[in-house]
Scaffold this motif. Structure first.
Motif, PDB file in Angstrom:
ATOM      1  N   VAL A  98       0.851  -1.187   0.000  1.00  0.00           N
ATOM      2  CA  VAL A  98       0.000   0.000   0.000  1.00  0.00           C
ATOM      3  C   VAL A  98       0.893   1.245   0.000  1.00  0.00           C
ATOM      4  CG1 VAL A  98      -1.788   1.295   1.219  1.00  0.00           C
ATOM      5  CG2 VAL A  98      -1.798  -1.212   1.302  1.00  0.00           C
ATOM      6  N   PHE A  99       0.529   2.219  -0.825  1.00  0.00           N
ATOM      7  CA  PHE A  99       1.184   3.518  -0.833  1.00  0.00           C
ATOM      8  C   PHE A  99       0.156   4.584  -0.502  1.00  0.00           C
ATOM      9  CE2 PHE A  99       3.961   0.968  -3.449  1.00  0.00           C
ATOM     10  CZ  PHE A  99       5.238   1.460  -3.215  1.00  0.00           C
ATOM     11  N   LEU A 100       0.513   5.514   0.364  1.00  0.00           N
ATOM     12  CA  LEU A 100      -0.336   6.665   0.646  1.00  0.00           C
ATOM     13  C   LEU A 100       0.248   7.911  -0.003  1.00  0.00           C
ATOM     14  CD1 LEU A 100      -1.295   6.435   4.443  1.00  0.00           C
ATOM     15  CD2 LEU A 100      -2.588   5.612   2.459  1.00  0.00           C
ATOM     16  N   THR A 101      -0.640   8.728  -0.564  1.00  0.00           N
ATOM     17  CA  THR A 101      -0.184  10.032  -1.045  1.00  0.00           C
ATOM     18  C   THR A 101       0.040  10.962   0.140  1.00  0.00           C
ATOM     19  OG1 THR A 101      -2.476  10.790  -1.345  1.00  0.00           O
ATOM     20  CG2 THR A 101      -1.365   9.789  -3.253  1.00  0.00           C
ATOM     21  N   HIS A 102      -0.875  10.917   1.119  1.00  0.00           N
ATOM     22  CA  HIS A 102      -0.749  11.714   2.342  1.00  0.00           C
ATOM     23  C   HIS A 102      -1.761  11.195   3.360  1.00  0.00           C
ATOM     24  CE1 HIS A 102      -3.997  13.604   0.149  1.00  0.00           C
ATOM     25  NE2 HIS A 102      -4.244  14.487   1.098  1.00  0.00           N
ATOM     26  N   LYS A 116       7.284  14.859  -5.291  1.00  0.00           N
ATOM     27  CA  LYS A 116       6.807  15.961  -4.473  1.00  0.00           C
ATOM     28  C   LYS A 116       5.602  16.620  -5.136  1.00  0.00           C
ATOM     29  CE  LYS A 116       8.335  20.293  -2.334  1.00  0.00           C
ATOM     30  NZ  LYS A 116       9.452  21.261  -2.188  1.00  0.00           N
ATOM     31  N   LEU A 117       4.535  16.878  -4.345  1.00  0.00           N
ATOM     32  CA  LEU A 117       3.359  17.581  -4.846  1.00  0.00           C
ATOM     33  C   LEU A 117       3.111  18.845  -4.021  1.00  0.00           C
ATOM     34  CD1 LEU A 117       0.843  14.669  -5.557  1.00  0.00           C
ATOM     35  CD2 LEU A 117       2.477  15.737  -7.115  1.00  0.00           C
ATOM     36  N   ASN A 118       2.238  19.698  -4.525  1.00  0.00           N
ATOM     37  CA  ASN A 118       1.899  20.949  -3.847  1.00  0.00           C
ATOM     38  C   ASN A 118       0.628  20.780  -3.020  1.00  0.00           C
ATOM     39  OD1 ASN A 118       4.052  22.397  -5.027  1.00  0.00           O
ATOM     40  ND2 ASN A 118       2.839  22.878  -6.835  1.00  0.00           N
ATOM     41  N   HIS A 119       0.788  20.303  -1.790  1.00  0.00           N
ATOM     42  CA  HIS A 119      -0.353  20.087  -0.910  1.00  0.00           C
ATOM     43  C   HIS A 119       0.174  19.977   0.516  1.00  0.00           C
ATOM     44  CE1 HIS A 119      -4.583  19.160  -0.405  1.00  0.00           C
ATOM     45  NE2 HIS A 119      -4.306  18.103   0.320  1.00  0.00           N
ATOM     46  N   PHE A 120      -0.721  20.108   1.472  1.00  0.00           N
ATOM     47  CA  PHE A 120      -0.338  20.071   2.883  1.00  0.00           C
ATOM     48  C   PHE A 120      -1.293  19.158   3.631  1.00  0.00           C
ATOM     49  CE2 PHE A 120       1.694  21.660   6.633  1.00  0.00           C
ATOM     50  CZ  PHE A 120       0.719  21.591   7.617  1.00  0.00           C
ATOM     51  N   PRO A 121      -0.788  18.292   4.572  1.00  0.00           N
ATOM     52  CA  PRO A 121       0.621  18.108   4.924  1.00  0.00           C
ATOM     53  C   PRO A 121       1.389  17.421   3.790  1.00  0.00           C
ATOM     54  CG  PRO A 121      -0.703  16.419   5.972  1.00  0.00           C
ATOM     55  CD  PRO A 121      -1.668  17.361   5.303  1.00  0.00           C
ATOM     56  N   GLU A 122       2.657  17.138   4.042  1.00  0.00           N
ATOM     57  CA  GLU A 122       3.525  16.526   3.035  1.00  0.00           C
ATOM     58  C   GLU A 122       2.763  15.502   2.203  1.00  0.00           C
ATOM     59  OE1 GLU A 122       7.741  13.983   2.853  1.00  0.00           O
ATOM     60  OE2 GLU A 122       6.696  14.325   4.758  1.00  0.00           O
ATOM     61  N   LEU A 148      -0.971  11.895  -9.630  1.00  0.00           N
ATOM     62  CA  LEU A 148      -0.713  13.278  -9.245  1.00  0.00           C
ATOM     63  C   LEU A 148      -1.900  13.875  -8.483  1.00  0.00           C
ATOM     64  CD1 LEU A 148       0.868  14.431 -12.648  1.00  0.00           C
ATOM     65  CD2 LEU A 148       2.064  13.578 -10.613  1.00  0.00           C
ATOM     66  N   TYR A 149      -2.108  13.385  -7.280  1.00  0.00           N
ATOM     67  CA  TYR A 149      -3.127  13.978  -6.396  1.00  0.00           C
ATOM     68  C   TYR A 149      -2.749  13.638  -4.960  1.00  0.00           C
ATOM     69  CZ  TYR A 149      -5.050   9.179  -6.838  1.00  0.00           C
ATOM     70  OH  TYR A 149      -5.209   7.809  -6.876  1.00  0.00           O
ATOM     71  N   ASP A 150      -3.067  14.547  -4.023  1.00  0.00           N
ATOM     72  CA  ASP A 150      -3.680  15.860  -4.123  1.00  0.00           C
ATOM     73  C   ASP A 150      -2.600  16.884  -4.461  1.00  0.00           C
ATOM     74  OD1 ASP A 150      -5.749  14.371  -3.064  1.00  0.00           O
ATOM     75  OD2 ASP A 150      -6.126  15.715  -1.398  1.00  0.00           O
ATOM     76  N   THR A 151      -2.957  17.835  -5.324  1.00  0.00           N
ATOM     77  CA  THR A 151      -1.975  18.853  -5.681  1.00  0.00           C
ATOM     78  C   THR A 151      -2.626  20.041  -6.350  1.00  0.00           C
ATOM     79  OG1 THR A 151       0.217  19.153  -6.694  1.00  0.00           O
ATOM     80  CG2 THR A 151      -1.445  18.005  -8.006  1.00  0.00           C
ATOM     81  N   LYS A 152      -1.934  21.167  -6.312  1.00  0.00           N
ATOM     82  CA  LYS A 152      -2.272  22.350  -7.099  1.00  0.00           C
ATOM     83  C   LYS A 152      -1.074  22.620  -7.993  1.00  0.00           C
ATOM     84  CE  LYS A 152      -4.192  26.416  -8.158  1.00  0.00           C
ATOM     85  NZ  LYS A 152      -5.526  26.615  -8.735  1.00  0.00           N
ATOM     86  N   GLY A 153      -1.198  22.321  -9.278  1.00  0.00           N
ATOM     87  CA  GLY A 153      -0.043  22.408 -10.154  1.00  0.00           C
ATOM     88  C   GLY A 153       1.005  21.393  -9.731  1.00  0.00           C
ATOM     89  N   LEU A 154       2.248  21.646 -10.111  1.00  0.00           N
ATOM     90  CA  LEU A 154       3.346  20.761  -9.744  1.00  0.00           C
ATOM     91  C   LEU A 154       4.576  21.575  -9.352  1.00  0.00           C
ATOM     92  CD1 LEU A 154       3.294  18.029 -12.552  1.00  0.00           C
ATOM     93  CD2 LEU A 154       2.552  17.754 -10.186  1.00  0.00           C
ATOM     94  N   PRO A 155       5.343  21.089  -8.364  1.00  0.00           N
ATOM     95  CA  PRO A 155       6.654  21.700  -8.105  1.00  0.00           C
ATOM     96  C   PRO A 155       7.537  21.566  -9.349  1.00  0.00           C
ATOM     97  CG  PRO A 155       6.014  20.216  -6.326  1.00  0.00           C
ATOM     98  CD  PRO A 155       5.040  19.989  -7.441  1.00  0.00           C
ATOM     99  N   THR A 182      -5.235  24.854  -3.013  1.00  0.00           N
ATOM    100  CA  THR A 182      -4.677  23.537  -2.684  1.00  0.00           C
ATOM    101  C   THR A 182      -5.078  22.416  -3.642  1.00  0.00           C
ATOM    102  OG1 THR A 182      -6.528  23.148  -1.155  1.00  0.00           O
ATOM    103  CG2 THR A 182      -4.495  24.063  -0.230  1.00  0.00           C
ATOM    104  N   HIS A 183      -5.966  22.703  -4.596  1.00  0.00           N
ATOM    105  CA  HIS A 183      -6.395  21.686  -5.557  1.00  0.00           C
ATOM    106  C   HIS A 183      -6.608  22.324  -6.929  1.00  0.00           C
ATOM    107  CE1 HIS A 183      -7.179  18.510  -2.571  1.00  0.00           C
ATOM    108  NE2 HIS A 183      -7.695  19.457  -1.812  1.00  0.00           N
ATOM    109  N   ASN A 184      -6.473  21.524  -7.976  1.00  0.00           N
ATOM    110  CA  ASN A 184      -6.730  21.983  -9.338  1.00  0.00           C
ATOM    111  C   ASN A 184      -8.224  22.070  -9.626  1.00  0.00           C
ATOM    112  OD1 ASN A 184      -3.920  21.812 -10.088  1.00  0.00           O
ATOM    113  ND2 ASN A 184      -4.184  19.599 -10.334  1.00  0.00           N
ATOM    114  N   ASN A 185      -8.584  22.919 -10.577  1.00  0.00           N
ATOM    115  CA  ASN A 185      -9.896  22.795 -11.191  1.00  0.00           C
ATOM    116  C   ASN A 185      -9.756  21.909 -12.434  1.00  0.00           C
ATOM    117  OD1 ASN A 185      -9.211  24.430 -13.515  1.00  0.00           O
ATOM    118  ND2 ASN A 185      -9.654  26.288 -12.332  1.00  0.00           N
ATOM    119  N   VAL A 186     -10.846  21.673 -13.111  1.00  0.00           N
ATOM    120  CA  VAL A 186     -10.858  20.723 -14.233  1.00  0.00           C
ATOM    121  C   VAL A 186      -9.878  21.120 -15.327  1.00  0.00           C
ATOM    122  CG1 VAL A 186     -12.285  19.857 -16.134  1.00  0.00           C
ATOM    123  CG2 VAL A 186     -13.194  19.881 -13.804  1.00  0.00           C
TER     124      VAL A 186
END
Length: 259
Positions: free
Chosen positions: A80-84, A145-151, A167-174, A203-207
């Motif tokens: 199992v892998f967790l994104t966060h 690495k993604l743009n979201h909090f926490p790590e 690529l989730y959860d993120t807003k854009g990409l580093p 903290t999240h993308n739109n469509v």
């Protein structure tokens, strides 16, 4: 069949849950998206859970946002892998930790659930960070690495000839993640598309942000992590098809994709 030929067959992506935290329909909500989901089962969504079915047998899970028992009742879960550690990505761990055999769980350290840490049962927790690579033949899995909090970590799955980016959860990409994906050229990207077109959130993308981000790094895009704030499923599907054609798809619960 040789080992190399098996690797070339790729993997199967099974979207068990494609919603954001509240699921669709959201209890007590009367928005058009939730109302549609009460009419049509295909428009209902559970919190994020992705199963990667390997041709050599077994399943790798990415996030466990709900109970997976009814969806994978007789399948061997390899890892199992967790994104966060946000709850909508970990709900299912509370039951899964009682699995009969030891099961490895890879996740970022920041924000880790204290209940799971203190009582992991048969989960063997391994903390990882962006750039770490786990070899799980026939896959090599690299944390991104993604743009979201926490790590928060995305993942690049690589076999001999196929690559998938989660690529989730993120807003854009580093920048470093974007440059790596441009170099690796994944065939498929699964991208956070929480909000409807035109809605700007930190903290999240739109469509449209998700679609354009995905197309900038991959051949084909699947939009996921969809909130009830988004368009109703049928309108979202129409919008995406008319604007982006076959290269961008709206993921839904139960969807199966061969890569």
């Amino acid at each position: 069949m040789t080992g190399d030929e098996q690797e070339e067959l790729g993997v199967i992506l099974y979207f068990i849950g494609t919603a954001a935290s509240e699921g669709i329909p959201n209890p007590l909500c009367k928005c058009s998206t939730c109302q549609e989901a009460r009419k049509f089962a295909f428009a209902q969504r559970k919190p994020p859970t992705l199963a990667v079915l390997l041709k050599r047998g077994g399943v790798v899970l990415f996030d466990v946002g709900s109970d997976i028992g009814e969806h994978l009742p007789g399948v061997s879960i390899r890892t199992v892998f967790l994104t966060h550690w946000h709850n909508d990505h970990t709900y299912g761990l509370y039951k899964l930790r009682w699995v009969a055999k030891k099961l490895s769980l890879y996740a970022p350290r920041e924000g880790a659930d204290t209940t799971i840490l203190n009582e992991p049962r048969n989960l063997e927790i391994h903390f990882i960070k962006a750039g770490d690579t786990i070899k799980l033949p026939p896959l090599k899995i690299t944390a991104l690495k993604l743009n979201h909090f926490p790590e928060t970590l995305g993942y690049l799955l690589e076999s001999k000839k196929k690559k998938v980016a989660i690529l989730y959860d993120t807003k854009g990409l580093p920048e470093e993640t974007y440059e790596l994906l441009k170099k690796k050229k994944p065939k498929v990207a699964l991208v956070d598309a929480t909000y409807p077109p035109g809605v700007e959130m930190p903290t999240h993308n739109n469509v449209d942000e998700a679609a354009l981000l995905g197309l900038s790094v991959a051949e084909k895009v699947y939009l996921t992590h969809i909130a009830h704030h988004n368009l109703p499923f049928t309108k979202l599907l129409e919008y995406v098809i008319e604007k982006y054609g076959e290269k961008v798809n709206v993921a839904y619960d139960g969807m199966v994709v061969y890569v």
